[in-house]
Design an enzyme around this catalytic site. Structure first.
Site, short mmCIF file in Angstrom:
data_model
loop_
_atom_site.label_atom_id
_atom_site.label_comp_id
_atom_site.label_asym_id
_atom_site.label_seq_id
_atom_site.Cartn_x
_atom_site.Cartn_y
_atom_site.Cartn_z
N ARG A 148 47.03 37.39 40.01
CA ARG A 148 47.02 35.85 39.88
C ARG A 148 47.91 35.91 41.21
NH1 ARG A 148 47.62 36.82 34.50
NH2 ARG A 148 46.11 35.98 33.26
N LYS A 172 51.43 36.13 32.52
CA LYS A 172 51.55 35.14 31.49
C LYS A 172 52.33 35.52 30.25
CE LYS A 172 47.86 32.27 33.14
NZ LYS A 172 46.51 31.47 32.73
N HIS A 245 42.38 33.43 44.52
CA HIS A 245 41.78 33.56 43.31
C HIS A 245 40.32 34.06 43.58
CE1 HIS A 245 42.08 32.66 39.27
NE2 HIS A 245 40.88 32.26 38.94
N ARG A 248 40.58 37.60 43.52
CA ARG A 248 40.65 38.36 42.07
C ARG A 248 39.36 38.32 41.59
NH1 ARG A 248 44.17 38.21 37.41
NH2 ARG A 248 43.41 37.00 35.74
N HIS A 271 44.11 39.22 30.87
CA HIS A 271 43.08 38.21 30.02
C HIS A 271 43.77 38.39 28.69
CE1 HIS A 271 40.02 37.41 33.20
NE2 HIS A 271 41.00 36.64 33.41
N TYR A 280 32.42 37.46 34.37
CA TYR A 280 32.27 38.44 35.27
C TYR A 280 31.01 39.19 35.16
CZ TYR A 280 36.86 37.02 36.94
OH TYR A 280 37.85 36.60 37.47
#
Length: 305
Positions: A148, A172, A245, A248, A271, A280
């Site tokens: 990210r 995160k 992004h 990414r 994720h 994807y």
């Protein structure tokens, strides 16, 4: 009550009780007039419309190619309209209560082709001085790891270790993950480290791999996005297509193109849920479908019996 009178009464309520804006009022009017035209063709009034009528109307919107988001807005207007009619005693039920909203398809992420990424890397390699060394390191790291943008610009100095060839990322929720790096990314970071002091004030110490003299202490997301768009222009790529992004997305899609398994891509992207990563696979499937449609002879000419 006629359909037209029912709509006007509802719109008057929206203005009197909710004070809605003129543009919003017109949107409600257009949506409801379209529905009442539909009812008129069926010789129905607003107080007699059934759940079947609502479903048939929504199905017609879908067949006409209306976007799910627009159809969902239409249904929301119908729900409020019939809720009003029911509350005011104009009809005994609300036919919308059991009608499901259209499922909104998740948009496929934008990506760059491998050739476009190569053009970006070549353009970064051609940039002179410390700015060029930093841009190449940023780009190689991003494409090699799928970070990210906030993770990339905030990388600590010790995140890239040459001896292990791994990148340590705190993502995160403070969760750490390890991502393997390409040799090209490791070399680019090593070359950039020799110029890193150019981005520090005299005597300044910084814990960040990509320090800045600004308030944040490191290169900002906004500034990196600007630099990336400038690089896209110099590489002859539409700058509107390029963002951190998007790179990414390119990282993930190109890995799957070359046989990577979904679980590994999930772990590298950080994720929490594999369903997020599965988008994807849809990108890869869509690209394969277009490839067949564009280049398979039978897809264009049709098979002759």
């Amino acid at each position: 009550m006629t359909a037209g009178h029912a709509v006007e009464t509802f719109l008057e309520m929206l203005v009197a009780e909710r004070g809605i804006a003129a543009n919003t009022l017109q949107a409600y009017r257009r949506d409801l007039e379209d529905f009442t035209d539909f009812l008129t063709r069926r010789k129905r009034s607003a107080d007699a419309a059934s759940t079947g009528d609502i479903r048939d109307y929504m199905a017609g919107l879908s067949r006409a190619g209306m976007a799910a988001s627009t159809s969902a807005r239409r249904l929301s207007a119908l729900r409020q309209f019939h809720k009003f009619l029911h509350a005011e005693g104009f009809r005994e039920d609300n036919p919308c209560t059991v009608v499901d909203a259209p499922r909104r398809s998740r948009p496929l992420p934008k990506i760059l082709s491998e050739a476009e990424v190569e053009k970006l890397l070549d353009a970064a390699s051609a940039l002179p001085g410390p700015e060029g060394a930093r841009m190449l390191a940023l780009l190689e790291l991003l494409y090699a790891s799928g970070l990210r943008v906030s993770e990339l610009v905030g990388l600590p100095l010790a995140a890239v270790t040459r001896d292990t060839g791994m990148l340590i990322v705190r993502g995160k929720g403070g969760k750490e993950r390890m991502v393997p790096l390409t040799e090209a990314a490791i070399r680019a970071v090593a070359a950039y480290r020799e110029d890193r002091d150019a981005f520090l004030k005299e005597g300044q110490k910084s814990p960040f791999l990509f320090p800045s003299r600004g308030e944040s202490g490191h290169l900002t997301r906004h500034r990196f996005a600007q630099l990336l768009k400038e690089l896209a222009i110099s590489a002859g790529i539409d700058h509107e297509k390029v963002s951190p992004h998007v790179l990414r997305h390119a990282f993930a899609t190109h890995l799957l193109d070359h046989g990577a398994d979904l679980r590994s891509v999930q772990q590298m992207l950080g994720h929490a849920d594999i369903s997020t990563t599965q988008i994807y696979t849809h990108v890869v499937e869509e690209r394969l479908r277009r490839l067949v449609e564009q280049h398979h002879p039978l897809a264009r000419t049709g098979r002759k019996g």
